[in-house]
Design an enzyme around this catalytic site. Sequence first.
Site, mmCIF file in Angstrom:
data_model
loop_
_atom_site.group_PDB
_atom_site.id
_atom_site.type_symbol
_atom_site.label_atom_id
_atom_site.label_comp_id
_atom_site.label_asym_id
_atom_site.label_seq_id
_atom_site.Cartn_x
_atom_site.Cartn_y
_atom_site.Cartn_z
ATOM 1 N N ARG A 160 0.822 -1.211 0.000
ATOM 2 C CA ARG A 160 0.000 0.000 0.000
ATOM 3 C C ARG A 160 0.855 1.258 0.000
ATOM 4 N NH1 ARG A 160 -3.551 -3.742 2.930
ATOM 5 N NH2 ARG A 160 -2.358 -3.317 4.820
ATOM 6 N N GLU A 164 4.234 -10.814 15.236
ATOM 7 C CA GLU A 164 3.659 -11.369 16.462
ATOM 8 C C GLU A 164 4.159 -12.811 16.650
ATOM 9 O OE1 GLU A 164 -0.747 -11.754 18.587
ATOM 10 O OE2 GLU A 164 -0.594 -11.468 16.427
#
Lengths: 182, 244
Positions: free
Chosen positions: B130, B167
């Site tokens: 993006r 994560e």
Amino acid sequence: MSQNEVNDPRIDGIKTKIRVVPDFPKKGIMFQDITTLLLDPKAFKDTIDLFVEKYRDMNISVVAGIEARGFIFGSPIALAIGAKFVPLRKPKKLPGQIIFEEYELEYGSDRLEMHVEAVDSGDRALVVDDLIATGGTLCAAMDLLKRVGAEVVECACVIELPELKGRERLEGKPLYVLVEYR
Amino acid sequence: MQTIIISPLVSPRLCLVSPLVPRNQFLNNHHRAPPSIRLSNHRSTTSLRLFSSAAASRDSEMATEDVQDPRIAKIASSIRVIPDFPKPGIMFQDITTLLLDTEAFKDTIALFVDRYKDKGISVVAGVEARGFIFGPPIALAIGAKFVPMRKPKKLPGKVISEEYSLEYGTDTIEMHVGAVEPGERAIIIDDLIATGGTLAAAIRLLERVGVKIVECACVIELPELKGKEKLGETPLFVLVSSAA
């Protein structure tokens, strides 16, 4: 031949900025690397200007850019001509309601996705990618747009590999390219 | 099987927001936002808070100066929030609806261009994918190079890589050797900063080759994830701040 009747003087400058990298991603492929074009602000601007000059008076309401290099060219074109920008993405990147189209690769298949409500039957669309090879991805992109009722006006790429005959897979829709690599 | 989440798109013409997605709130510059309200479990709320730059001394710098730029409200309201994507509990900030609003998209780019155009920036680095939507128009407008920072194995030729933590596990970001030169002044663009891991890796990559990163610039920040703290000395500029 690239479709400039009289070769626009900017084209040569663009062509020389594209780097060809042999044997990437695998042996035998001559990879057309546009990142070197992006490092030259004038050549990058000329590239966008050539597309904008062609499309700004054609009433294009949507520029659909194919992930990821189609984003780099499609986004500035959309902004300059006042069109919506719609990213056509690899699977599972777009949230919300999507439609998808599968297309063939040399080995196996891949999938292109689009937001369902991004485009509708009133839209006139331009599909943008950095390069057309076999035309499989562009064809999938066109199918997505047609499924929601949009009119695909044209496909636009910086580079064409004409020997791969991708142009023939576009169901008669025009293709505009700046540079050919034979 | 494809899981499809039905979430009405914000119409660019009408700017309607479905009741499931609360209208973003805009504040007078002179007082700080009240904390976002957590409703009962059947519905989660995202509120958008816009801080004045005076109140934001420890926070990232917002696009608001003394008077809130009128373009910000429209940009903020054009961003769609999708609950539970890509997994339950995450309120996904979807900028694709902003890209469908031609005025809001134009204003977004203009706000960045106005900020960076006279700062001697020769490199705009955009993080895949993006960042490839916002970075190139900014680069073109300010006359800078655009350098894509990519996932592994996408860039041909010689690359340098930087690993960063997720994560679970790690990921890698790559850049071409020779794309930038020592001493160049750069900004790094992405649509959103969350934990700051990706941007921090991008900073490290550019610093390794002697580039000065003037600022990181994003459309959206999730301030509760404290991504700014990962950026070290590098300032962060964002247009909208979203409380999860």
